[in-house]
Design an enzyme around this catalytic site. Structure first.
Site, PDB file in Angstrom:
ATOM      1  N   LYS A  10      -8.178  -2.203   6.912  1.00  0.00           N
ATOM      2  CA  LYS A  10      -7.203  -2.376   7.988  1.00  0.00           C
ATOM      3  C   LYS A  10      -6.785  -0.959   8.411  1.00  0.00           C
ATOM      4  O   LYS A  10      -6.280  -0.198   7.576  1.00  0.00           O
ATOM      5  CB  LYS A  10      -5.989  -3.159   7.463  1.00  0.00           C
ATOM      6  CG  LYS A  10      -4.882  -3.348   8.476  1.00  0.00           C
ATOM      7  CD  LYS A  10      -3.722  -4.100   7.848  1.00  0.00           C
ATOM      8  CE  LYS A  10      -2.612  -4.305   8.864  1.00  0.00           C
ATOM      9  NZ  LYS A  10      -1.459  -4.994   8.261  1.00  0.00           N
ATOM     10  N   THR A  12      -4.374   0.465   9.835  1.00  0.00           N
ATOM     11  CA  THR A  12      -3.001   0.948   9.654  1.00  0.00           C
ATOM     12  C   THR A  12      -2.605   1.094   8.190  1.00  0.00           C
ATOM     13  O   THR A  12      -1.510   1.553   7.887  1.00  0.00           O
ATOM     14  CB  THR A  12      -2.002   0.007  10.351  1.00  0.00           C
ATOM     15  OG1 THR A  12      -2.153  -1.308   9.810  1.00  0.00           O
ATOM     16  CG2 THR A  12      -2.227  -0.014  11.860  1.00  0.00           C
ATOM     17  N   CYS A  13      -3.496   0.754   7.284  1.00  0.00           N
ATOM     18  CA  CYS A  13      -3.223   0.812   5.844  1.00  0.00           C
ATOM     19  C   CYS A  13      -3.466   2.233   5.327  1.00  0.00           C
ATOM     20  O   CYS A  13      -4.549   2.795   5.516  1.00  0.00           O
ATOM     21  CB  CYS A  13      -4.128  -0.190   5.133  1.00  0.00           C
ATOM     22  SG  CYS A  13      -4.233   0.007   3.353  1.00  0.00           S
ATOM     23  N   SER A  14      -2.474   2.805   4.652  1.00  0.00           N
ATOM     24  CA  SER A  14      -2.610   4.182   4.152  1.00  0.00           C
ATOM     25  C   SER A  14      -3.707   4.298   3.091  1.00  0.00           C
ATOM     26  O   SER A  14      -4.424   5.304   3.040  1.00  0.00           O
ATOM     27  CB  SER A  14      -1.278   4.687   3.605  1.00  0.00           C
ATOM     28  OG  SER A  14      -0.861   3.912   2.493  1.00  0.00           O
ATOM     29  N   ARG A  17      -6.997   4.394   4.933  1.00  0.00           N
ATOM     30  CA  ARG A  17      -7.226   5.705   5.550  1.00  0.00           C
ATOM     31  C   ARG A  17      -7.613   6.742   4.499  1.00  0.00           C
ATOM     32  O   ARG A  17      -8.487   7.569   4.725  1.00  0.00           O
ATOM     33  CB  ARG A  17      -5.996   6.145   6.345  1.00  0.00           C
ATOM     34  CG  ARG A  17      -5.772   5.309   7.603  1.00  0.00           C
ATOM     35  CD  ARG A  17      -4.737   5.912   8.532  1.00  0.00           C
ATOM     36  NE  ARG A  17      -3.483   6.237   7.874  1.00  0.00           N
ATOM     37  CZ  ARG A  17      -2.413   5.449   7.832  1.00  0.00           C
ATOM     38  NH1 ARG A  17      -2.445   4.269   8.426  1.00  0.00           N
ATOM     39  NH2 ARG A  17      -1.315   5.824   7.217  1.00  0.00           N
TER      40      ARG A  17
END
Length: 115
Positions: A10, A12-14, A17
């Site tokens: 996903k 937006t998931c840190s 990333r």
């Protein structure tokens, strides 16, 4: 290992990333699947869980509000997998696959086991 690397993530998931950054730094080719845009099928999620060597309960994000409403003592594996397919927020992420091995990359450094 010569098998293709795929990350289910996903954007937006840190943790996703962070895992993507490690993959980028590795110089190895990989495929990225945003499973919010390209939803997983029941069969695909079942395959990922098998490669992880875990149960559906182990892949469940238990802190999600939708998970708190589940009665884990009575829900079947199949029903739980269907819930995760219907609501991807219920799945641990990211999941990285290479061949018949997979890792939940929390922390992102777990991806190194597959490189």
């Amino acid at each position: 290992m010569n098998d293709e690397i795929t990350i289910y993530q996903k954007p937006t998931c840190s943790k996703c990333r962070g895992t993507l950054a490690i993959l980028d730094d590795s110089g190895q080719d990989y495929k990225s699947v945003n499973y919010y845009e390209t939803p997983l099928s029941v069969d695909k999620l079942r395959e990922l869980i098998k490669k992880l060597g875990l149960s559906a309960r182990d892949v469940l994000r238990k802190d999600e509000s939708a998970a708190r409403n589940l009665d884990l003592s009575t829900i079947s594996e199949d029903a739980l997998i269907q819930r995760m397919v219907d609501n991807p927020d219920l799945m641990q992420r990211p999941i990285v696959v290479r061949g018949d091995k997979a890792r939940i990359c929390r922390p992102p450094e777990n991806v190194r086991d597959l490189l």
